[in-house]
Design a protein around this motif. Structure first.
Motif, PDB file in Angstrom:
ATOM      1  N   CYS A  28       4.855  -3.593   9.771  1.00 48.23           N
ATOM      2  CA  CYS A  28       5.041  -3.228   8.368  1.00 48.23           C
ATOM      3  C   CYS A  28       4.064  -2.102   8.021  1.00 48.23           C
ATOM      4  O   CYS A  28       2.868  -2.238   8.241  1.00 48.23           O
ATOM      5  CB  CYS A  28       4.797  -4.429   7.469  1.00 48.23           C
ATOM      6  SG  CYS A  28       4.684  -4.013   5.729  1.00 48.23           S
ATOM      7  N   ASN A  30       3.131  -1.214   5.214  1.00 46.73           N
ATOM      8  CA  ASN A  30       2.335  -1.517   4.029  1.00 46.73           C
ATOM      9  C   ASN A  30       1.162  -2.435   4.330  1.00 46.73           C
ATOM     10  O   ASN A  30       0.031  -2.151   3.942  1.00 46.73           O
ATOM     11  CB  ASN A  30       3.232  -2.133   2.958  1.00 46.73           C
ATOM     12  CG  ASN A  30       2.530  -2.289   1.633  1.00 46.73           C
ATOM     13  OD1 ASN A  30       1.943  -1.331   1.139  1.00 46.73           O
ATOM     14  ND2 ASN A  30       2.568  -3.480   1.075  1.00 46.73           N
ATOM     15  N   CYS A  31       1.416  -3.566   5.049  1.00 47.90           N
ATOM     16  CA  CYS A  31       0.342  -4.542   5.234  1.00 47.90           C
ATOM     17  C   CYS A  31      -0.063  -4.705   6.702  1.00 47.90           C
ATOM     18  O   CYS A  31      -1.001  -5.433   7.006  1.00 47.90           O
ATOM     19  CB  CYS A  31       0.754  -5.891   4.650  1.00 47.90           C
ATOM     20  SG  CYS A  31       2.015  -6.739   5.616  1.00 47.90           S
ATOM     21  N   HIS A  33       1.583  -6.156   9.022  1.00 43.67           N
ATOM     22  CA  HIS A  33       2.168  -7.349   9.625  1.00 43.67           C
ATOM     23  C   HIS A  33       3.071  -6.954  10.793  1.00 43.67           C
ATOM     24  O   HIS A  33       3.908  -6.071  10.670  1.00 43.67           O
ATOM     25  CB  HIS A  33       2.964  -8.103   8.553  1.00 43.67           C
ATOM     26  CG  HIS A  33       3.800  -9.230   9.084  1.00 43.67           C
ATOM     27  ND1 HIS A  33       3.253 -10.344   9.663  1.00 43.67           N
ATOM     28  CD2 HIS A  33       5.147  -9.397   9.138  1.00 43.67           C
ATOM     29  CE1 HIS A  33       4.233 -11.160  10.034  1.00 43.67           C
ATOM     30  NE2 HIS A  33       5.382 -10.603   9.742  1.00 43.67           N
ATOM     31  N   CYS A  47       9.543  -6.906   4.600  1.00 42.62           N
ATOM     32  CA  CYS A  47       8.428  -7.588   5.260  1.00 42.62           C
ATOM     33  C   CYS A  47       8.273  -9.009   4.707  1.00 42.62           C
ATOM     34  O   CYS A  47       8.236  -9.213   3.491  1.00 42.62           O
ATOM     35  CB  CYS A  47       7.140  -6.793   5.041  1.00 42.62           C
ATOM     36  SG  CYS A  47       5.675  -7.624   5.682  1.00 42.62           S
ATOM     37  N   GLU A  49       5.712 -10.841   4.918  1.00 39.20           N
ATOM     38  CA  GLU A  49       4.346 -11.083   4.441  1.00 39.20           C
ATOM     39  C   GLU A  49       4.139 -10.521   3.039  1.00 39.20           C
ATOM     40  O   GLU A  49       3.628 -11.199   2.168  1.00 39.20           O
ATOM     41  CB  GLU A  49       3.336 -10.431   5.402  1.00 39.20           C
ATOM     42  CG  GLU A  49       3.100 -11.215   6.667  1.00 39.20           C
ATOM     43  CD  GLU A  49       2.472 -12.580   6.402  1.00 39.20           C
ATOM     44  OE1 GLU A  49       1.427 -12.616   5.733  1.00 39.20           O
ATOM     45  OE2 GLU A  49       3.042 -13.595   6.856  1.00 39.20           O
ATOM     46  N   CYS A  50       4.493  -9.258   2.854  1.00 37.10           N
ATOM     47  CA  CYS A  50       4.148  -8.592   1.592  1.00 37.10           C
ATOM     48  C   CYS A  50       5.364  -8.179   0.768  1.00 37.10           C
ATOM     49  O   CYS A  50       5.209  -7.671  -0.350  1.00 37.10           O
ATOM     50  CB  CYS A  50       3.265  -7.368   1.860  1.00 37.10           C
ATOM     51  SG  CYS A  50       4.142  -6.006   2.639  1.00 37.10           S
ATOM     52  N   HIS A  52       7.313  -5.765   1.262  1.00 34.14           N
ATOM     53  CA  HIS A  52       7.544  -4.322   1.288  1.00 34.14           C
ATOM     54  C   HIS A  52       8.955  -4.018   1.790  1.00 34.14           C
ATOM     55  O   HIS A  52       9.387  -4.551   2.807  1.00 34.14           O
ATOM     56  CB  HIS A  52       6.510  -3.663   2.212  1.00 34.14           C
ATOM     57  CG  HIS A  52       6.726  -2.204   2.444  1.00 34.14           C
ATOM     58  ND1 HIS A  52       6.738  -1.283   1.417  1.00 34.14           N
ATOM     59  CD2 HIS A  52       6.961  -1.496   3.576  1.00 34.14           C
ATOM     60  CE1 HIS A  52       6.949  -0.072   1.930  1.00 34.14           C
ATOM     61  NE2 HIS A  52       7.101  -0.184   3.228  1.00 34.14           N
TER      62      HIS A  52
END
Ligand SMILES: [Zn+2]
Length: 291
Positions: A28, A30-31, A33, A47, A49-50, A52
């Motif tokens: 990802c 963004n984060c 992951h 994503c 996790e976040c 995104h």
């Protein structure tokens, strides 16, 4: 004694065992992951996790927003004429066609969504940054006009870096042309929904992208006319946080809803049904009143 002897299996070295093809993993942006690609694909490239929303291809949007086997593409034979004889423009178009297909920066066609017939246009960022030249403008105008003729709802999934500079003022004229046809749709009370994805900027944001009867946007999508740096330099002020994101635009009343990709199909279908005045999902049978 042979049967006491431990049989030695050839050991696979730990190193080779752990080697997984590099392209099986995705990260990802963004984060950070990391997950196997299949899992990203299953989540429509969002994503876990976040949340995104990563890039989703034009072809994937078509698949997401149409019933299997119902998509029919129109106007795929339109080509730019290179009216200005702009240096290396025809070479760049040829290279883009090789990379992203021959539909220029937008696919236009017919499909069904939950059985409802409608017209769908999906811009393709892989084709010269989704830039709008005369082909994109013409395809949007033709599809919208066909919507008016056939009285079919129109949905446009937008993403664009702006006008195609190699076609100069002809690119800019597409803003007026597409806006005029969208105006005809409005007069004919034909539903038009625009879906803004990351990024939707320049001439597209200044025309049909912001003219939907309902304007939806994906979470985190950057939506605006000029880039932040240009605006900052022009007005000489710092810009508020989250400026030009879908969420910021929603808060300021410029779009109608921020819709996660996972519910985009359902939301679009529901809106079309609602705007057509069609029956929505079957209601539970009324319970007989007992007195
Ligand atoms: Zn993430």
């Amino acid at each position: 004694m042979a049967w006491f002897k431990k049989e030695r299996k050839p050991r696979i070295s730990q190193r080779t065992k752990l080697e997984i093809p590099k392209d099986a993993w995705e990260r990802c942006e963004n984060c950070g992951h990391v997950d196997i690609r299949e899992r990203f694909e299953k989540a429509l490239n969002v994503c876990s996790e976040c949340g995104h929303h990563r890039r989703f291809s034009a072809e994937e949007y078509i698949e997401l927003l149409t019933d299997a086997g119902t998509w029919r593409e129109f106007y795929a034979n339109l080509r730019s004429k290179d009216p200005l004889g702009f240096e290396s423009y025809s070479d760049r178009v040829a290279a883009a066609e090789k990379k992203a297909g021959s539909s220029d920066a937008i696919y236009t066609g017919f499909g069904r969504l939950d059985g409802l017939p409608y017209h769908l246009g999906v811009m393709n960022f892989s084709f010269m940054g989704g830039s709008m030249g005369s082909v994109v403008g013409e395809k949007v105008a033709r599809l919208a006009r066909r919507s008016a003729d056939k009285r079919l709802p129109l949905v446009l999934v937008c993403t664009s870096g702006g006008a195609r500079m190699q076609e100069g003022v002809l690119s800019l004229m597409q803003m007026a042309k597409t806006s005029a046809v969208i105006g005809e749709l409005r007069q004919g009370a034909i539903p038009y929904i625009s879906i803004l994805t990351n990024p939707t900027t320049g001439g597209v944001s200044a025309s049909f992208a912001m003219q939907g009867d309902a304007i939806l946007a994906e979470p985190g999508a950057v939506i605006g006319f000029a880039g932040q740096r240009v605006i900052k330099q022009t007005i000489g002020q710092d810009l508020p946080e989250g400026f030009q994101t879908a969420e910021f635009l929603l808060e300021h009343g410029q779009i109608d809803e921020v819709v996660p990709r996972g519910t985009l199909r359902e939301t679009t279908a529901r809106l079309i049904r609602h705007m057509l005045g069609a029956a929505s999902a079957p209601m539970p049978a009324p319970v007989a009143a007992t007195s």
